[in-house]
Design a protein around this motif. Structure first.
Motif, PDB file in Angstrom:
ATOM      1  N   ILE A 100       0.832  -1.199   0.000  1.00 63.57           N
ATOM      2  CA  ILE A 100       0.000   0.000   0.000  1.00 63.57           C
ATOM      3  C   ILE A 100       0.874   1.259   0.000  1.00 63.57           C
ATOM      4  CG2 ILE A 100      -0.361   0.287   2.502  1.00 63.57           C
ATOM      5  CD1 ILE A 100      -3.384   0.353   0.447  1.00 63.57           C
ATOM      6  N   ASP A 101       2.071   1.171   0.611  1.00 58.63           N
ATOM      7  CA  ASP A 101       3.011   2.291   0.634  1.00 58.63           C
ATOM      8  C   ASP A 101       3.862   2.342  -0.630  1.00 58.63           C
ATOM      9  OD1 ASP A 101       2.143   3.039   3.188  1.00 58.63           O
ATOM     10  OD2 ASP A 101       3.599   1.713   4.159  1.00 58.63           O
ATOM     11  N   LEU A 102       4.203   1.180  -1.167  1.00 53.45           N
ATOM     12  CA  LEU A 102       5.052   1.125  -2.357  1.00 53.45           C
ATOM     13  C   LEU A 102       4.302   1.496  -3.628  1.00 53.45           C
ATOM     14  CD1 LEU A 102       6.989  -2.202  -1.694  1.00 53.45           C
ATOM     15  CD2 LEU A 102       7.911   0.109  -1.567  1.00 53.45           C
ATOM     16  N   CYS A 103       3.088   1.001  -3.767  1.00 50.36           N
ATOM     17  CA  CYS A 103       2.327   1.154  -5.008  1.00 50.36           C
ATOM     18  C   CYS A 103       1.475   2.419  -5.059  1.00 50.36           C
ATOM     19  CB  CYS A 103       1.413  -0.055  -5.218  1.00 50.36           C
ATOM     20  SG  CYS A 103       2.301  -1.599  -5.325  1.00 50.36           S
ATOM     21  N   ARG A 104       1.168   2.961  -3.902  1.00 50.58           N
ATOM     22  CA  ARG A 104       0.336   4.161  -3.808  1.00 50.58           C
ATOM     23  C   ARG A 104      -0.943   4.040  -4.641  1.00 50.58           C
ATOM     24  NH1 ARG A 104       2.607   6.838   0.378  1.00 50.58           N
ATOM     25  NH2 ARG A 104       4.830   7.057   0.098  1.00 50.58           N
ATOM     26  N   PRO A 105      -1.774   3.024  -4.374  1.00 52.87           N
ATOM     27  CA  PRO A 105      -2.966   2.807  -5.202  1.00 52.87           C
ATOM     28  C   PRO A 105      -3.945   3.965  -5.199  1.00 52.87           C
ATOM     29  CG  PRO A 105      -3.063   1.483  -3.214  1.00 52.87           C
ATOM     30  CD  PRO A 105      -1.692   2.093  -3.257  1.00 52.87           C
TER      31      PRO A 105
ATOM     32  N   LYS B  49       0.701 -11.815  20.198  1.00 50.03           N
ATOM     33  CA  LYS B  49       0.895 -10.364  20.066  1.00 50.03           C
ATOM     34  C   LYS B  49       1.642 -10.027  18.770  1.00 50.03           C
ATOM     35  CE  LYS B  49       2.589  -6.345  22.553  1.00 50.03           C
ATOM     36  NZ  LYS B  49       3.158  -5.826  23.789  1.00 50.03           N
ATOM     37  N   GLN B  50       2.662 -10.808  18.430  1.00 49.09           N
ATOM     38  CA  GLN B  50       3.412 -10.571  17.194  1.00 49.09           C
ATOM     39  C   GLN B  50       2.531 -10.809  15.967  1.00 49.09           C
ATOM     40  OE1 GLN B  50       6.545 -13.363  18.194  1.00 49.09           O
ATOM     41  NE2 GLN B  50       8.053 -11.693  18.269  1.00 49.09           N
ATOM     42  N   ARG B  51       1.738 -11.887  16.003  1.00 48.09           N
ATOM     43  CA  ARG B  51       0.845 -12.186  14.873  1.00 48.09           C
ATOM     44  C   ARG B  51      -0.190 -11.078  14.696  1.00 48.09           C
ATOM     45  NH1 ARG B  51       0.921 -17.695  17.189  1.00 48.09           N
ATOM     46  NH2 ARG B  51      -1.155 -17.274  17.981  1.00 48.09           N
TER      47      ARG B  51
ATOM     48  N   SER C  27      -2.252  -6.420  11.764  1.00 44.24           N
ATOM     49  CA  SER C  27      -2.623  -5.009  11.813  1.00 44.24           C
ATOM     50  C   SER C  27      -1.778  -4.188  10.840  1.00 44.24           C
ATOM     51  CB  SER C  27      -2.461  -4.486  13.238  1.00 44.24           C
ATOM     52  OG  SER C  27      -2.716  -3.112  13.289  1.00 44.24           O
ATOM     53  N   MET C  28      -0.483  -4.453  10.831  1.00 42.07           N
ATOM     54  CA  MET C  28       0.442  -3.702   9.982  1.00 42.07           C
ATOM     55  C   MET C  28       0.138  -3.882   8.489  1.00 42.07           C
ATOM     56  SD  MET C  28       4.522  -4.205   9.838  1.00 42.07           S
ATOM     57  CE  MET C  28       5.582  -2.824   9.629  1.00 42.07           C
ATOM     58  N   TYR C  29      -0.182  -5.114   8.096  1.00 41.37           N
ATOM     59  CA  TYR C  29      -0.405  -5.417   6.680  1.00 41.37           C
ATOM     60  C   TYR C  29      -1.885  -5.521   6.312  1.00 41.37           C
ATOM     61  CZ  TYR C  29       4.591  -6.231   6.376  1.00 41.37           C
ATOM     62  OH  TYR C  29       5.944  -6.063   6.393  1.00 41.37           O
ATOM     63  N   HIS C  30      -2.771  -5.073   7.188  1.00 33.40           N
ATOM     64  CA  HIS C  30      -4.214  -5.182   6.951  1.00 33.40           C
ATOM     65  C   HIS C  30      -4.628  -4.583   5.610  1.00 33.40           C
ATOM     66  CE1 HIS C  30      -8.456  -3.948   7.234  1.00 33.40           C
ATOM     67  NE2 HIS C  30      -8.584  -5.160   7.747  1.00 33.40           N
ATOM     68  N   ASP C  31      -4.164  -3.378   5.309  1.00 32.44           N
ATOM     69  CA  ASP C  31      -4.559  -2.725   4.055  1.00 32.44           C
ATOM     70  C   ASP C  31      -4.087  -3.513   2.839  1.00 32.44           C
ATOM     71  OD1 ASP C  31      -5.827  -0.716   5.462  1.00 32.44           O
ATOM     72  OD2 ASP C  31      -4.121   0.661   5.350  1.00 32.44           O
TER      73      ASP C  31
ATOM     74  N   PHE D 179      -5.460  -6.780  -1.937  1.00 34.30           N
ATOM     75  CA  PHE D 179      -5.263  -7.934  -2.805  1.00 34.30           C
ATOM     76  C   PHE D 179      -6.296  -9.035  -2.582  1.00 34.30           C
ATOM     77  CE2 PHE D 179      -1.019  -6.015  -3.025  1.00 34.30           C
ATOM     78  CZ  PHE D 179      -0.905  -5.920  -4.395  1.00 34.30           C
ATOM     79  N   GLY D 180      -7.296  -8.767  -1.753  1.00 32.52           N
ATOM     80  CA  GLY D 180      -8.384  -9.711  -1.569  1.00 32.52           C
ATOM     81  C   GLY D 180      -8.046 -10.933  -0.734  1.00 32.52           C
ATOM     82  N   TYR D 181      -7.039 -10.833   0.129  1.00 28.43           N
ATOM     83  CA  TYR D 181      -6.687 -11.954   0.996  1.00 28.43           C
ATOM     84  C   TYR D 181      -7.621 -11.996   2.195  1.00 28.43           C
ATOM     85  CZ  TYR D 181      -2.326 -12.256  -1.608  1.00 28.43           C
ATOM     86  OH  TYR D 181      -1.402 -12.384  -2.604  1.00 28.43           O
TER      87      TYR D 181
END
Length: 93
Positions: A6-11, A68-70, A75-79, A84-86
Motif C-alpha cells: 500500500i506504501d510502495l504502489c500508492r494505489p 501479540k506478534q501475529r 494489523s500492519m499489513y491489513h490494508d 489484494f483480496g486476501y
C-alpha cells in the motif's frame, strides 16, 4: 523487502490500468499481454517453483510467533490484505 505494498504502489495516488497478483501471476500476465499485444505469454519467464511452496511453510513459521506478534503483523499489513483480496483466516490468530 518487507515494506507494505500500500506504501510502495500508492494505489490511491496512481490510476493503475492493470494489477498483476503474484498468486495468479501466470494467468494475469497472459491476460495483460493478450489485451496489450494480442500475444501469448508462452515465452514469458515462469515463477520459481520454490516460491509457490511458501504457503506450505507459512503455518510452521507463523506458529513460532507469539499472539501479540501475529496480531501486530496482521494489523500492519491489513490494508495490503484488503487490497489484494486476501482473507485473514482464523489459523492466523
Amino acid at each position: 523487502h518487507w515494506a507494505r505494498y500500500i506504501d510502495l504502489c500508492r494505489p490511491c495516488r496512481v490510476n493503475y490500468t492493470y494489477v498483476i497478483n503474484y498468486d495468479s501471476f501466470e494467468a494475469d500476465t497472459e491476460q495483460v499481454l493478450h489485451l496489450l499485444f494480442n500475444a501469448s505469454a508462452g515465452t514469458f519467464p515462469k515463477r520459481n517453483a520454490m516460491e509457490s511452496k511458501s504457503r506450505l511453510w507459512l503455518p510452521k513459521y507463523w506458529a513460532m510467533l507469539s499472539l501479540k506478534q501475529r496480531e501486530g503483523l496482521i494489523s500492519m499489513y491489513h490494508d495490503d490484505f484488503v487490497m489484494f483480496g486476501y482473507i485473514i483466516n482464523s489459523w492466523l490468530l
